[in-house]
Design a protein around this motif. Structure first.
Motif, PDB file in Angstrom:
ATOM      1  N   ILE A 144      55.231  51.086 -23.588  1.00  0.00           N
ATOM      2  CA  ILE A 144      54.201  51.610 -24.489  1.00  0.00           C
ATOM      3  C   ILE A 144      53.537  52.826 -23.863  1.00  0.00           C
ATOM      4  CG2 ILE A 144      52.021  51.087 -25.644  1.00  0.00           C
ATOM      5  CD1 ILE A 144      52.908  48.224 -25.883  1.00  0.00           C
ATOM      6  N   ALA A 145      53.259  52.770 -22.563  1.00  0.00           N
ATOM      7  CA  ALA A 145      52.624  53.907 -21.888  1.00  0.00           C
ATOM      8  C   ALA A 145      53.503  55.144 -21.981  1.00  0.00           C
ATOM      9  CB  ALA A 145      52.347  53.550 -20.427  1.00  0.00           C
ATOM     10  N   GLU A 146      54.815  54.966 -21.869  1.00  0.00           N
ATOM     11  CA  GLU A 146      55.720  56.114 -21.939  1.00  0.00           C
ATOM     12  C   GLU A 146      55.834  56.670 -23.350  1.00  0.00           C
ATOM     13  OE1 GLU A 146      59.301  54.546 -20.300  1.00  0.00           O
ATOM     14  OE2 GLU A 146      58.674  54.863 -18.203  1.00  0.00           O
ATOM     15  N   ALA A 147      55.516  55.853 -24.368  1.00  0.00           N
ATOM     16  CA  ALA A 147      55.593  56.323 -25.749  1.00  0.00           C
ATOM     17  C   ALA A 147      54.328  57.072 -26.181  1.00  0.00           C
ATOM     18  CB  ALA A 147      55.833  55.135 -26.688  1.00  0.00           C
ATOM     19  N   LEU A 148      53.284  57.018 -25.359  1.00  0.00           N
ATOM     20  CA  LEU A 148      52.018  57.657 -25.716  1.00  0.00           C
ATOM     21  C   LEU A 148      52.051  59.143 -25.364  1.00  0.00           C
ATOM     22  CD1 LEU A 148      49.509  54.967 -24.368  1.00  0.00           C
ATOM     23  CD2 LEU A 148      50.270  55.288 -26.729  1.00  0.00           C
ATOM     24  N   PRO A 149      51.235  59.956 -26.021  1.00  0.00           N
ATOM     25  CA  PRO A 149      51.076  61.351 -25.590  1.00  0.00           C
ATOM     26  C   PRO A 149      50.640  61.398 -24.131  1.00  0.00           C
ATOM     27  CG  PRO A 149      50.038  60.986 -27.723  1.00  0.00           C
ATOM     28  CD  PRO A 149      50.437  59.640 -27.224  1.00  0.00           C
ATOM     29  N   ALA A 150      51.040  62.421 -23.431  1.00  0.00           N
ATOM     30  CA  ALA A 150      50.798  62.499 -21.983  1.00  0.00           C
ATOM     31  C   ALA A 150      49.326  62.348 -21.640  1.00  0.00           C
ATOM     32  CB  ALA A 150      51.345  63.813 -21.440  1.00  0.00           C
ATOM     33  N   ALA A 151      48.446  63.012 -22.409  1.00  0.00           N
ATOM     34  CA  ALA A 151      47.017  62.963 -22.105  1.00  0.00           C
ATOM     35  C   ALA A 151      46.475  61.546 -22.237  1.00  0.00           C
ATOM     36  CB  ALA A 151      46.255  63.913 -23.031  1.00  0.00           C
ATOM     37  N   LEU A 152      46.931  60.833 -23.270  1.00  0.00           N
ATOM     38  CA  LEU A 152      46.463  59.460 -23.466  1.00  0.00           C
ATOM     39  C   LEU A 152      47.085  58.524 -22.445  1.00  0.00           C
ATOM     40  CD1 LEU A 152      44.812  57.489 -25.165  1.00  0.00           C
ATOM     41  CD2 LEU A 152      46.794  57.229 -26.670  1.00  0.00           C
ATOM     42  N   GLY A 153      48.373  58.721 -22.159  1.00  0.00           N
ATOM     43  CA  GLY A 153      49.032  57.878 -21.178  1.00  0.00           C
ATOM     44  C   GLY A 153      48.417  57.998 -19.799  1.00  0.00           C
ATOM     45  N   ALA A 154      47.853  59.173 -19.487  1.00  0.00           N
ATOM     46  CA  ALA A 154      47.214  59.370 -18.184  1.00  0.00           C
ATOM     47  C   ALA A 154      45.917  58.592 -18.057  1.00  0.00           C
ATOM     48  CB  ALA A 154      46.954  60.860 -17.955  1.00  0.00           C
ATOM     49  N   ARG A 155      45.378  58.127 -19.178  1.00  0.00           N
ATOM     50  CA  ARG A 155      44.113  57.388 -19.161  1.00  0.00           C
ATOM     51  C   ARG A 155      44.328  55.891 -19.347  1.00  0.00           C
ATOM     52  NH1 ARG A 155      41.026  57.905 -23.103  1.00  0.00           N
ATOM     53  NH2 ARG A 155      42.208  59.148 -24.621  1.00  0.00           N
ATOM     54  N   MET A 156      45.530  55.418 -19.083  1.00  0.00           N
ATOM     55  CA  MET A 156      45.813  53.994 -19.240  1.00  0.00           C
ATOM     56  C   MET A 156      44.816  53.147 -18.448  1.00  0.00           C
ATOM     57  SD  MET A 156      48.195  52.677 -21.159  1.00  0.00           S
ATOM     58  CE  MET A 156      48.438  51.170 -20.256  1.00  0.00           C
ATOM     59  N   PRO A 157      44.222  52.155 -19.072  1.00  0.00           N
ATOM     60  CA  PRO A 157      43.251  51.315 -18.357  1.00  0.00           C
ATOM     61  C   PRO A 157      43.921  50.423 -17.323  1.00  0.00           C
ATOM     62  CG  PRO A 157      43.695  50.400 -20.517  1.00  0.00           C
ATOM     63  CD  PRO A 157      44.423  51.724 -20.456  1.00  0.00           C
ATOM     64  N   ARG A 158      43.115  49.866 -16.454  1.00  0.00           N
ATOM     65  CA  ARG A 158      43.620  48.937 -15.447  1.00  0.00           C
ATOM     66  C   ARG A 158      44.114  47.663 -16.142  1.00  0.00           C
ATOM     67  NH1 ARG A 158      39.387  48.578 -12.736  1.00  0.00           N
ATOM     68  NH2 ARG A 158      38.607  46.463 -13.060  1.00  0.00           N
ATOM     69  N   VAL A 159      45.214  47.127 -15.638  1.00  0.00           N
ATOM     70  CA  VAL A 159      45.757  45.865 -16.142  1.00  0.00           C
ATOM     71  C   VAL A 159      45.285  44.777 -15.181  1.00  0.00           C
ATOM     72  CG1 VAL A 159      47.842  44.589 -16.736  1.00  0.00           C
ATOM     73  CG2 VAL A 159      47.747  47.067 -17.105  1.00  0.00           C
ATOM     74  N   GLU A 160      44.314  43.995 -15.598  1.00  0.00           N
ATOM     75  CA  GLU A 160      43.661  43.048 -14.689  1.00  0.00           C
ATOM     76  C   GLU A 160      43.667  41.645 -15.292  1.00  0.00           C
ATOM     77  OE1 GLU A 160      39.116  42.419 -13.377  1.00  0.00           O
ATOM     78  OE2 GLU A 160      40.076  44.166 -12.463  1.00  0.00           O
ATOM     79  N   GLN A 161      44.214  40.713 -14.559  1.00  0.00           N
ATOM     80  CA  GLN A 161      44.295  39.331 -15.019  1.00  0.00           C
ATOM     81  C   GLN A 161      42.897  38.737 -15.139  1.00  0.00           C
ATOM     82  OE1 GLN A 161      46.433  36.743 -12.326  1.00  0.00           O
ATOM     83  NE2 GLN A 161      47.219  35.508 -14.007  1.00  0.00           N
ATOM     84  N   THR A 162      42.670  38.014 -16.203  1.00  0.00           N
ATOM     85  CA  THR A 162      41.358  37.427 -16.461  1.00  0.00           C
ATOM     86  C   THR A 162      41.512  35.953 -16.807  1.00  0.00           C
ATOM     87  OG1 THR A 162      40.528  39.525 -17.311  1.00  0.00           O
ATOM     88  CG2 THR A 162      39.256  37.568 -17.856  1.00  0.00           C
ATOM     89  N   SER A 163      40.647  35.129 -16.250  1.00  0.00           N
ATOM     90  CA  SER A 163      40.631  33.713 -16.576  1.00  0.00           C
ATOM     91  C   SER A 163      40.239  33.530 -18.027  1.00  0.00           C
ATOM     92  CB  SER A 163      39.623  32.986 -15.674  1.00  0.00           C
ATOM     93  OG  SER A 163      39.261  31.740 -16.216  1.00  0.00           O
ATOM     94  N   TYR A 164      41.083  32.820 -18.814  1.00  0.00           N
ATOM     95  CA  TYR A 164      40.737  32.657 -20.218  1.00  0.00           C
ATOM     96  C   TYR A 164      39.823  31.464 -20.461  1.00  0.00           C
ATOM     97  CZ  TYR A 164      44.932  29.612 -20.269  1.00  0.00           C
ATOM     98  OH  TYR A 164      45.886  28.659 -20.007  1.00  0.00           O
ATOM     99  N   THR A 165      39.590  30.617 -19.470  1.00  0.00           N
ATOM    100  CA  THR A 165      38.573  29.579 -19.617  1.00  0.00           C
ATOM    101  C   THR A 165      37.191  30.133 -19.307  1.00  0.00           C
ATOM    102  OG1 THR A 165      40.134  27.833 -19.006  1.00  0.00           O
ATOM    103  CG2 THR A 165      37.800  27.310 -18.819  1.00  0.00           C
ATOM    104  N   TRP A 166      37.125  31.026 -18.307  1.00  0.00           N
ATOM    105  CA  TRP A 166      35.831  31.519 -17.821  1.00  0.00           C
ATOM    106  C   TRP A 166      35.648  33.004 -18.103  1.00  0.00           C
ATOM    107  CZ3 TRP A 166      33.764  27.060 -16.701  1.00  0.00           C
ATOM    108  CH2 TRP A 166      34.576  26.030 -16.209  1.00  0.00           C
TER     109      TRP A 166
END
Length: 262
Positions: free
Chosen positions: A145-167
């Protein structure tokens, strides 16, 4: 056996009394540690006790009788210890914060060393300790998906951070991020992660919004919008769109708020 099977089947939430059953059928990966060792001792003692009783039905003998007495002497205290384990204290109403997170898991999921991060092709991936081998799997759902985005938007990809879904309510970060689940292995989890990235990229959902903040009455109607089509197209880079009426979303995706519909 029929009674035990029925009780096990009707006890999916693992309340304290449930530890008096031989099998606990559900325990989420981000719940506090379960009293597995003492529960195993309890179950083995029960097995010996019932086996001894079965032998005594045929003929009363000293060895089976002694085994029953000893097994019950072990089963009663071990079962009481297992059942006395505090249940998972997860509030379900009102404004929740880090203070409402079970103290047994607070440091593990929200402490300063809660995540192990690595940067892969310009995108930061953060996993809980022990989940680092999943990062390449997350990348397989994020990178197309990141590679399919325009370069400017792809450069701003947010951090991918695991999150506890109970807490999840213990996370007070306002930093935009994509949140992988605590489980992995089916196409549903892969599709969920692709969905998060696509929703962020098209603006259909704020990636910094935490689960539960979108309530009924605040839902976004995405019908008739071109970006809805773009969202589905982006998701299609990772997994084919499914028209199944009841996909197995995780609890944090239980609401269909801001979810594109085909």
């Amino acid at each position: 056996m029929a009674v035990l099977g029925f009780l096990i089947y009707t006890n999916p939430m693992n309340g304290p009394a449930g530890w008096l059953l031989p099998v606990m059928q559900d325990h989420r990966p981000d719940w506090p540690d379960r009293p597995s060792a003492v529960h195993l001792v309890y179950v083995l003692a029960l097995a010996v006790a019932f086996g001894g009783i079965a032998l005594l039905k045929h003929r009363v003998r000293l060895a089976p009788a002694a085994a029953v007495v000893v097994a019950l002497a072990v089963a009663v205290p071990s079962g009481a210890i297992a059942a006395a384990e505090p249940s998972v204290a997860r509030p379900s109403a009102g404004e929740l914060s880090l203070d409402d997170v079970d103290p047994r898991v607070r440091e593990r999921y929200f402490g300063k060393d809660a995540h192990r991060c690595s940067v892969r092709q310009g995108i930061t991936y953060c996993a809980y300790p022990g989940y680092e081998p999943w990062i390449p799997l997350w990348e397989q759902a994020v990178r197309p998906i990141a590679e399919a985005l325009p370069a400017a938007l792809g450069a701003r990809m947010p951090r991918v951070e695991q999150t506890s879904y109970t807490w999840f309510f213990g996370d007070d970060s306002d930093t935009p991020m994509v949140r992988p689940p605590m489980t992995w292995g089916s196409l549903d989890q892969r599709r969920m992660l692709a969905e998060d990235v696509a929703l962020w990229a098209t603006g259909l959902a704020d990636a910094s919004a935490r689960a539960g903040e979108i309530r009924a009455g605040e839902r976004c109607d995405v019908r008739g919008q071109a970006r809805t089509v773009v969202t589905i197209w982006l998701m299609g880079h990772v997994a084919a769109w499914s028209a199944r009426p009841t996909p197995r979303w995780e609890p944090r995706h239980a609401s269909d708020a801001a979810r594109p519909h085909s």
